[in-house]
Design a protein around this motif. Structure first.
Motif, PDB file in Angstrom:
ATOM      1  N   PRO A  45       0.870  -1.369  -0.090  1.00 39.67           N
ATOM      2  CA  PRO A  45       0.000   0.179  -0.065  1.00 39.67           C
ATOM      3  C   PRO A  45       0.651   1.326  -0.144  1.00 39.67           C
ATOM      4  O   PRO A  45       1.985   1.342   0.473  1.00 39.67           O
ATOM      5  CB  PRO A  45      -0.762  -0.175   1.343  1.00 39.67           C
ATOM      6  N   VAL A  46       0.105   2.297  -0.697  1.00 40.30           N
ATOM      7  CA  VAL A  46       1.188   3.576  -0.645  1.00 40.30           C
ATOM      8  C   VAL A  46       0.807   4.243   0.603  1.00 40.30           C
ATOM      9  O   VAL A  46       0.085   4.155   1.492  1.00 40.30           O
ATOM     10  CB  VAL A  46       0.332   4.483  -1.699  1.00 40.30           C
ATOM     11  N   SER A  47       2.336   4.723   1.091  1.00 43.61           N
ATOM     12  CA  SER A  47       2.621   5.175   2.341  1.00 43.61           C
ATOM     13  C   SER A  47       2.668   6.638   2.303  1.00 43.61           C
ATOM     14  O   SER A  47       2.856   7.335   1.393  1.00 43.61           O
ATOM     15  CB  SER A  47       3.678   4.492   3.157  1.00 43.61           C
ATOM     16  N   SER A  48       2.813   7.254   3.435  1.00 45.02           N
ATOM     17  CA  SER A  48       2.923   8.560   3.748  1.00 45.02           C
ATOM     18  C   SER A  48       4.543   9.049   3.054  1.00 45.02           C
ATOM     19  O   SER A  48       4.666  10.089   2.717  1.00 45.02           O
ATOM     20  CB  SER A  48       2.923   9.100   5.161  1.00 45.02           C
ATOM     21  N   VAL A  49       5.315   8.269   3.315  1.00 42.79           N
ATOM     22  CA  VAL A  49       6.870   8.337   2.920  1.00 42.79           C
ATOM     23  C   VAL A  49       6.802   8.355   1.599  1.00 42.79           C
ATOM     24  O   VAL A  49       7.483   9.074   1.016  1.00 42.79           O
ATOM     25  CB  VAL A  49       7.451   7.045   3.441  1.00 42.79           C
ATOM     26  N   ASP A  50       6.037   7.817   0.802  1.00 43.48           N
ATOM     27  CA  ASP A  50       5.831   7.758  -0.651  1.00 43.48           C
ATOM     28  C   ASP A  50       5.387   9.221  -1.237  1.00 43.48           C
ATOM     29  O   ASP A  50       5.810   9.701  -2.046  1.00 43.48           O
ATOM     30  CB  ASP A  50       4.982   6.530  -1.260  1.00 43.48           C
ATOM     31  N   VAL A  51       4.354   9.437  -0.341  1.00 47.51           N
ATOM     32  CA  VAL A  51       3.961  10.830  -0.746  1.00 47.51           C
ATOM     33  C   VAL A  51       4.892  11.917  -0.598  1.00 47.51           C
ATOM     34  O   VAL A  51       4.996  12.857  -1.367  1.00 47.51           O
ATOM     35  CB  VAL A  51       2.508  11.003   0.069  1.00 47.51           C
ATOM     36  N   ALA A  52       5.641  11.758   0.740  1.00 47.55           N
ATOM     37  CA  ALA A  52       6.517  12.852   1.079  1.00 47.55           C
ATOM     38  C   ALA A  52       7.613  12.978  -0.150  1.00 47.55           C
ATOM     39  O   ALA A  52       8.047  14.063  -0.389  1.00 47.55           O
ATOM     40  CB  ALA A  52       7.172  12.570   2.364  1.00 47.55           C
ATOM     41  N   ALA A  62       0.133  15.069  -4.680  1.00 46.24           N
ATOM     42  CA  ALA A  62       1.203  13.910  -4.533  1.00 46.24           C
ATOM     43  C   ALA A  62      -0.049  12.681  -4.261  1.00 46.24           C
ATOM     44  O   ALA A  62       0.208  11.484  -4.688  1.00 46.24           O
ATOM     45  CB  ALA A  62       2.467  14.128  -3.721  1.00 46.24           C
ATOM     46  N   ALA A  63      -0.549  13.070  -3.001  1.00 49.26           N
ATOM     47  CA  ALA A  63      -1.554  11.807  -2.601  1.00 49.26           C
ATOM     48  C   ALA A  63      -2.538  11.532  -3.811  1.00 49.26           C
ATOM     49  O   ALA A  63      -2.908  10.286  -3.790  1.00 49.26           O
ATOM     50  CB  ALA A  63      -2.259  12.412  -1.312  1.00 49.26           C
ATOM     51  N   ALA A  64      -3.210  12.356  -4.362  1.00 45.62           N
ATOM     52  CA  ALA A  64      -4.060  12.257  -5.475  1.00 45.62           C
ATOM     53  C   ALA A  64      -3.396  11.289  -6.592  1.00 45.62           C
ATOM     54  O   ALA A  64      -3.766  10.190  -7.455  1.00 45.62           O
ATOM     55  CB  ALA A  64      -4.627  13.321  -6.053  1.00 45.62           C
ATOM     56  N   ALA A  65      -1.936  11.804  -6.996  1.00 47.32           N
ATOM     57  CA  ALA A  65      -1.530  10.833  -8.077  1.00 47.32           C
ATOM     58  C   ALA A  65      -1.225   9.464  -7.683  1.00 47.32           C
ATOM     59  O   ALA A  65      -1.123   8.734  -8.352  1.00 47.32           O
ATOM     60  CB  ALA A  65      -0.265  11.621  -8.313  1.00 47.32           C
ATOM     61  N   LEU A  66      -0.775   9.300  -6.514  1.00 51.29           N
ATOM     62  CA  LEU A  66      -0.586   7.679  -5.975  1.00 51.29           C
ATOM     63  C   LEU A  66      -1.667   7.016  -5.235  1.00 51.29           C
ATOM     64  O   LEU A  66      -1.509   5.940  -4.855  1.00 51.29           O
ATOM     65  CB  LEU A  66       0.496   7.900  -4.637  1.00 51.29           C
ATOM     66  N   GLY A  67      -2.899   7.584  -5.176  1.00 54.16           N
ATOM     67  CA  GLY A  67      -4.087   7.204  -4.627  1.00 54.16           C
ATOM     68  C   GLY A  67      -3.805   6.820  -3.226  1.00 54.16           C
ATOM     69  O   GLY A  67      -4.493   5.838  -2.603  1.00 54.16           O
ATOM     70  N   TYR A  68      -3.156   7.744  -2.488  1.00 55.21           N
ATOM     71  CA  TYR A  68      -2.877   7.385  -0.994  1.00 55.21           C
ATOM     72  C   TYR A  68      -4.022   8.112  -0.306  1.00 55.21           C
ATOM     73  O   TYR A  68      -4.892   8.970  -0.646  1.00 55.21           O
ATOM     74  CB  TYR A  68      -1.792   8.554  -0.799  1.00 55.21           C
ATOM     75  N   ARG A  69      -4.242   7.054   0.833  1.00 56.90           N
ATOM     76  CA  ARG A  69      -5.451   7.309   1.767  1.00 56.90           C
ATOM     77  C   ARG A  69      -4.648   7.096   3.061  1.00 56.90           C
ATOM     78  O   ARG A  69      -4.382   6.176   3.551  1.00 56.90           O
ATOM     79  CB  ARG A  69      -6.594   6.160   1.567  1.00 56.90           C
ATOM     80  N   PRO A  70      -4.972   8.287   3.935  1.00 57.42           N
ATOM     81  CA  PRO A  70      -4.145   8.219   5.303  1.00 57.42           C
ATOM     82  C   PRO A  70      -4.793   7.202   6.322  1.00 57.42           C
ATOM     83  O   PRO A  70      -6.121   7.064   6.069  1.00 57.42           O
ATOM     84  CB  PRO A  70      -4.391   9.640   5.704  1.00 57.42           C
ATOM     85  N   ASN A  71      -3.897   6.751   7.156  1.00 60.92           N
ATOM     86  CA  ASN A  71      -4.298   5.823   8.202  1.00 60.92           C
ATOM     87  C   ASN A  71      -4.639   6.434   9.384  1.00 60.92           C
ATOM     88  O   ASN A  71      -3.760   7.231   9.745  1.00 60.92           O
ATOM     89  CB  ASN A  71      -3.296   4.700   8.303  1.00 60.92           C
ATOM     90  N   ARG A  72      -5.942   6.515   9.664  1.00 59.94           N
ATOM     91  CA  ARG A  72      -6.328   7.685  10.810  1.00 59.94           C
ATOM     92  C   ARG A  72      -6.051   6.784  12.310  1.00 59.94           C
ATOM     93  O   ARG A  72      -6.002   7.672  13.285  1.00 59.94           O
ATOM     94  CB  ARG A  72      -7.758   7.927  10.890  1.00 59.94           C
TER      95      ARG A  72
END
Length: 342
Positions: free
Chosen positions: A10-17, A48-58
Motif C-alpha cells: 500500500p502507498v504510504s506517507s513516505v511515498d507521498v513525502a 502527490a496523494a491524488a497521483a499515488l491514490g494515497y489514503r491516510p491511516n487515521r
C-alpha cells in the motif's frame, strides 16, 4: 515453473513525502484536522496523494489524540420522512464542520436503546440522533460509554446525555385550542407507543387544555407511529364506538392512515365530519389528498441546537457534558383538514 505473485504494497506517507518533496511530518500535518502547514505545502501534498491514490491511516492519530473525529449518527424508523430529513441535515452539517459520519441503524424508531452494542463497538467521539433514550437502564448503559450523546425529545438525560426537545406539551395545548375553536365536542387522541416520551407529552398537553376548555377527556387510540398503525387504530374504534369529531395524532404518518380509514371504513368527510391534526409536517401533509394541519418541529433549529451542544462537548478534553436540555418551539401549520365549515 510457477512464479510467486508480486506483493502489492500500500502507498504510504513516505511515498507521498518523496513525490511531493516534503517531510513525512508535513504529510501527517496535512491530513490532520488540527495540523498546520502552508498553503503551498498542502497543495503539493494533496497533489502527490491524488497521483499515488494515497489514503491516510487515521488509527495513529486516534491513538495519540483520543479523538477519531467521527460522530455516530443513530437512525431508526426511516419509513417516517421526518427521520430521513433529520438524517440528511445531520450528515450535511457534520461534514461541513470536518467530522466524519458513522451511520448506526436500529430497528426501533422510538428509542436509542438498540444502538448500545453498535456504539460500544466503534471509536466515535460523540453520537447524535433523532431518537430518544427509552429507559433508565439504557441511559445508564449509554453513559457508561463515556461519550457525549445528544438526542431529540428524550425525557431521560445524564451527565453524558443531552436532549433537544420539541415543545411537545405546548403543541398539544395548541391542538386542543384549535379543535375547540372549530367546534369539536368529541375529541380523540391517537398516541404512539408507550415508550414514546414525546408522544406522551403531546397527549398530556392536549388533555390538559381540553379540560381547561370544559371539553371531555379525549378518547384514546393507540397506534405504532406508522401509517398502518393509524389505519388500524381508527378501524378498531369505528367497530365499537361512534367516530370523534376531532382527532389529534402523535405524528403525520398515523394521521394520514387515520384519514384514509375514516373515509374508507367510516364513510366520513375530512374536515366536515372529523377535523384532524398531525405532527412533524412531513411532505405528505401538504399533499392534496391529505391537506393535513400539522406542527412543524423546526428541524433546522433542532439540528443547529444539537450541533451547538456537540461543539461544546468536543471543545475540551473528553468528559461529561452536563446533561443539558434545549427546548425548541413548534410552529402550527394550518391546512384544510381543520378548515372551518368543512
Amino acid at each position: 515453473m510457477t512464479g510467486r505473485r508480486p506483493t502489492i504494497r500500500p502507498v504510504s506517507s513516505v511515498d507521498v513525502a518523496k513525490l511531493a518533496g516534503v517531510s513525512q511530518s508535513a504529510v501527517s500535518r496535512t491530513f490532520s484536522p488540527d495540523g498546520s502547514v502552508s498553503a503551498a505545502t498542502r497543495e503539493k501534498v494533496l497533489a502527490a496523494a491524488a497521483a499515488l491514490g494515497y489514503r491516510p491511516n487515521r488509527i495513529p492519530a486516534i491513538m495519540l489524540s483520543g479523538r477519531s473525529h467521527m460522530v455516530g449518527v443513530v437512525v431508526g424508523g426511516l419509513d417516517n420522512p421526518f427521520y430521513a430529513t433529520v438524517l440528511d441535515r445531520f450528515a450535511v452539517a457534520l461534514r461541513e464542520i470536518g467530522l466524519q459520519v458513522l451511520l448506526v441503524q436500529v430497528a426501533d424508531s422510538v428509542a436509542l436503546d438498540d444502538a448500545l452494542d453498535q456504539l460500544a463497538g466503534y471509536r466515535v467521539d460523540a453520537a447524535v440522533t433523532a431518537l430518544a433514550v427509552g429507559t433508565q437502564r439504557a441511559a445508564d448503559a449509554l453513559s457508561a460509554l463515556r461519550i457525549p450523546i445528544i438526542c431529540f425529545n428524550s425525557r431521560l438525560t445524564s451527565p453524558w446525555i443531552s436532549t433537544v426537545q420539541s415543545d411537545n406539551r405546548t403543541a398539544g395545548r395548541d391542538a386542543a385550542d384549535l379543535l375547540a375553536d372549530r367546534g369539536v365536542r368529541r375529541p380523540a387522541w391517537m398516541a404512539g407507543p408507550r415508550a414514546n416520551a414525546a408522544s406522551q407529552e403531546r397527549g398530556r398537553g392536549f388533555a390538559e387544555r381540553l379540560a381547561a376548555r370544559g371539553l371531555p377527556s379525549p378518547t384514546l387510540l393507540r397506534g405504532d407511529d406508522t401509517y398502518q398503525g393509524g389505519q388500524d387504530a381508527v378501524r378498531r374504534l369505528l367497530s365499537t364506538s361512534p367516530p370523534p369529531d376531532g382527532l389529534f395524532c402523535g405524528n403525520d404518518l398515523m394521521a394520514c392512515g387515520a384519514i384514509d380509514a375514516l373515509r374508507q371504513a367510516g364513510g366520513l368527510s375530512i374536515p366536515r365530519d372529523v377535523r384532524v391534526v398531525g405532527y412533524d409536517d412531513i411532505p405528505q401533509a401538504s399533499w392534496q389528498s391529505y391537506d393535513l394541519t400539522s406542527f412543524d418541529q423546526q428541524v433546522e433549529r433542532m439540528v443547529a441546537a444539537t450541533l451547538d451542544l456537540l461543539a461544546g462537548a468536543l471543545a475540551g478534553p473528553p468528559g461529561p457534558t452536563g446533561g443539558r436540555t434545549v427546548r425548541i418551539p413548534v410552529r402550527l401549520v394550518p391546512r384544510g383538514s381543520t378548515r372551518q365549515g368543512g
